[in-house]
Design a protein around this motif. Structure first.
Motif, mmCIF file in Angstrom:
data_model
loop_
_atom_site.group_PDB
_atom_site.id
_atom_site.type_symbol
_atom_site.label_atom_id
_atom_site.label_comp_id
_atom_site.label_asym_id
_atom_site.label_seq_id
_atom_site.Cartn_x
_atom_site.Cartn_y
_atom_site.Cartn_z
ATOM 1 N N LEU A 93 93.855 23.824 8.108
ATOM 2 C CA LEU A 93 94.564 23.929 6.835
ATOM 3 C C LEU A 93 93.624 23.691 5.659
ATOM 4 O O LEU A 93 93.734 24.343 4.614
ATOM 5 C CB LEU A 93 95.729 22.930 6.802
ATOM 6 N N LEU A 94 92.694 22.771 5.823
ATOM 7 C CA LEU A 94 91.723 22.525 4.753
ATOM 8 C C LEU A 94 90.845 23.754 4.514
ATOM 9 O O LEU A 94 90.429 24.023 3.384
ATOM 10 C CB LEU A 94 90.842 21.321 5.113
ATOM 11 N N GLY A 95 90.592 24.492 5.586
ATOM 12 C CA GLY A 95 89.715 25.653 5.458
ATOM 13 C C GLY A 95 90.374 26.865 4.853
ATOM 14 O O GLY A 95 89.702 27.704 4.250
ATOM 15 N N VAL A 96 91.714 26.984 5.003
ATOM 16 C CA VAL A 96 92.379 28.220 4.569
ATOM 17 C C VAL A 96 93.237 28.036 3.322
ATOM 18 O O VAL A 96 93.864 28.992 2.854
ATOM 19 C CB VAL A 96 93.233 28.815 5.705
ATOM 20 N N THR A 97 93.278 26.820 2.768
ATOM 21 C CA THR A 97 94.080 26.583 1.565
ATOM 22 C C THR A 97 93.264 25.868 0.497
ATOM 23 O O THR A 97 92.307 25.153 0.791
ATOM 24 C CB THR A 97 95.327 25.731 1.871
ATOM 25 N N ARG A 98 93.668 26.091 -0.744
ATOM 26 C CA ARG A 98 93.210 25.284 -1.885
ATOM 27 C C ARG A 98 94.452 24.553 -2.385
ATOM 28 O O ARG A 98 95.379 25.179 -2.885
ATOM 29 C CB ARG A 98 92.590 26.164 -2.979
ATOM 30 N N ARG A 99 94.467 23.252 -2.241
ATOM 31 C CA ARG A 99 95.688 22.478 -2.416
ATOM 32 C C ARG A 99 95.817 21.896 -3.823
ATOM 33 O O ARG A 99 94.868 21.350 -4.360
ATOM 34 C CB ARG A 99 95.726 21.335 -1.383
ATOM 35 N N GLU A 100 97.016 22.002 -4.346
ATOM 36 C CA GLU A 100 97.360 21.348 -5.603
ATOM 37 C C GLU A 100 98.573 20.457 -5.328
ATOM 38 O O GLU A 100 99.713 20.880 -5.413
ATOM 39 C CB GLU A 100 97.674 22.377 -6.698
ATOM 40 N N TRP A 101 98.289 19.213 -4.943
ATOM 41 C CA TRP A 101 99.342 18.268 -4.589
ATOM 42 C C TRP A 101 99.694 17.432 -5.826
ATOM 43 O O TRP A 101 98.818 17.013 -6.574
ATOM 44 C CB TRP A 101 98.891 17.297 -3.529
ATOM 45 N N SER A 102 100.975 17.116 -6.008
ATOM 46 C CA SER A 102 101.369 16.205 -7.081
ATOM 47 C C SER A 102 102.724 15.577 -6.754
ATOM 48 O O SER A 102 103.469 16.080 -5.914
ATOM 49 C CB SER A 102 101.432 16.927 -8.430
ATOM 50 N N ALA B 42 104.904 29.564 7.437
ATOM 51 C CA ALA B 42 103.798 28.645 7.158
ATOM 52 C C ALA B 42 104.267 27.396 6.408
ATOM 53 O O ALA B 42 103.543 26.407 6.341
ATOM 54 C CB ALA B 42 102.710 29.356 6.342
ATOM 55 N N ASP B 43 105.481 27.438 5.835
ATOM 56 C CA ASP B 43 105.975 26.315 5.038
ATOM 57 C C ASP B 43 105.951 24.971 5.763
ATOM 58 O O ASP B 43 105.563 23.956 5.163
ATOM 59 C CB ASP B 43 107.406 26.586 4.555
ATOM 60 N N PRO B 44 106.385 24.893 7.023
ATOM 61 C CA PRO B 44 106.358 23.580 7.685
ATOM 62 C C PRO B 44 104.959 22.986 7.757
ATOM 63 O O PRO B 44 104.797 21.760 7.683
ATOM 64 C CB PRO B 44 106.914 23.879 9.087
ATOM 65 N N PHE B 45 103.947 23.824 7.884
ATOM 66 C CA PHE B 45 102.582 23.319 7.988
ATOM 67 C C PHE B 45 102.097 22.759 6.643
ATOM 68 O O PHE B 45 101.482 21.688 6.596
ATOM 69 C CB PHE B 45 101.637 24.422 8.473
ATOM 70 N N ALA C 192 104.113 19.579 5.921
ATOM 71 C CA ALA C 192 103.628 18.495 6.779
ATOM 72 C C ALA C 192 102.275 17.975 6.297
ATOM 73 O O ALA C 192 102.018 16.765 6.313
ATOM 74 C CB ALA C 192 103.531 18.977 8.225
ATOM 75 N N HIS C 193 101.417 18.894 5.863
ATOM 76 C CA HIS C 193 100.102 18.503 5.353
ATOM 77 C C HIS C 193 100.257 17.597 4.139
ATOM 78 O O HIS C 193 99.598 16.552 4.032
ATOM 79 C CB HIS C 193 99.315 19.766 4.990
ATOM 80 N N PHE C 194 101.143 17.971 3.222
ATOM 81 C CA PHE C 194 101.389 17.156 2.026
ATOM 82 C C PHE C 194 101.898 15.768 2.408
ATOM 83 O O PHE C 194 101.392 14.746 1.918
ATOM 84 C CB PHE C 194 102.407 17.866 1.128
ATOM 85 N N LEU C 195 102.904 15.707 3.277
ATOM 86 C CA LEU C 195 103.470 14.420 3.671
ATOM 87 C C LEU C 195 102.431 13.560 4.387
ATOM 88 O O LEU C 195 102.295 12.357 4.101
ATOM 89 C CB LEU C 195 104.696 14.636 4.565
ATOM 90 N N TYR C 196 101.687 14.167 5.298
ATOM 91 C CA TYR C 196 100.671 13.418 6.046
ATOM 92 C C TYR C 196 99.596 12.862 5.115
ATOM 93 O O TYR C 196 99.178 11.703 5.254
ATOM 94 C CB TYR C 196 100.042 14.331 7.109
ATOM 95 N N ASP C 197 99.160 13.688 4.166
ATOM 96 C CA ASP C 197 98.127 13.246 3.240
ATOM 97 C C ASP C 197 98.572 12.059 2.390
ATOM 98 O O ASP C 197 97.742 11.334 1.836
ATOM 99 C CB ASP C 197 97.712 14.395 2.310
#
Length: 237
Positions: A20-29, A50-53, A56-61
């Motif tokens: 996920l880190l390799g295929v996305t540029r994340r803007e979390w807030s 792809a939404d669950p992934f 889940a990435h946001f929640l885990y982070d």
């Protein structure tokens, strides 16, 4: 309160998170809106598989072990099913005598202080512009019956990673994915009332109104005045 991430989630993250880190540029807030002293229901819009992934990435982070209510058929898949059980994911048996089992399992997770992630629409949106549809009332019922907060989490961009109903991901170049958590939805005026259809629909519409408003801010666009209703407008797609 700082939660300890269960070992199973840490092990899964070793394999999933680098991809996920390799295929996305994340803007979390909005992580400050995630309760740390109680269980809560995280509700999100649903545009692509792809939404669950990304959710889940946001929640885990942000220190939350992501527990989803997932179709029971997924638990019958070799290896995948065992992994889902091991990560305390909740199988949903729609339209069967076992349907209540999902609620009971979710309530146990909430009672121990975990989060439950729900896509209230129940399926990918059929709205042609990917706005949230008219939602089912299950998340509102759970929140009101068990007095837990509902946190809206809007996301946008995962549909560029995997088309709605698509099966071939677009991994290059990395896709910008915006995930934003809002303040818990104020449902106080619904608490203590009979959980009839009027109460549940009112609470559900308020939850989805918060989620849609956040998505309007992210997209810089205005959602339709009325959400897409599959009963009225058909399934589409």
């Amino acid at each position: 309160m700082t939660r300890r991430m269960p070992a199973g989630f840490r092990a899964a993250a070793v394999f999933v998170k680098p991809l996920l880190l390799g295929v996305t540029r994340r803007e979390w807030s909005g992580a400050e809106n995630l309760p740390t002293d109680s269980g809560f229901i995280a509700v999100s819009n649903h545009m692509t598989y792809a939404d669950p992934f990304t959710l889940a990435h946001f929640l885990y982070d942000h220190g939350q072990a992501p527990h989803f209510l997932a179709k029971a058929s997924l638990f019958d898949i070799p290896v995948v099913g065992k992994a889902l059980h091991g990560l305390d994911q909740v199988p949903v048996h729609r339209g069967s005598a076992k349907a209540k089992d999902a609620v009971d399992a979710a309530v146990k997770l909430l009672a121990r202080g975990d989060s439950i992630a729900v896509f209230p629409e129940g399926t990918l949106t059929r709205d042609p512009e990917l706005w949230p549809m008219l939602a089912r009332t299950g998340a509102a019922r759970m929140a009101l019956e068990h007095d837990v907060p509902v946190v809206p989490i809007a996301q946008w961009g995962a549909q560029h990673l995997l088309d709605p109903y698509g099966k071939r991901p677009h991994l290059i170049p990395p896709k910008k994915v915006i995930v934003r958590a809002g303040a818990p939805v104020d449902l106080e005026d619904f608490r203590g009332r009979d959980l009839d259809i009027e109460t549940l629909r009112g609470a559900t519409d308020r939850i989805m109104g918060s989620l849609t408003g956040m998505l309007e801010d992210i997209r810089g666009e205005k959602a339709p005045a009325k959400p897409w209703d599959m009963r009225r407008e058909g399934g589409g797609r």
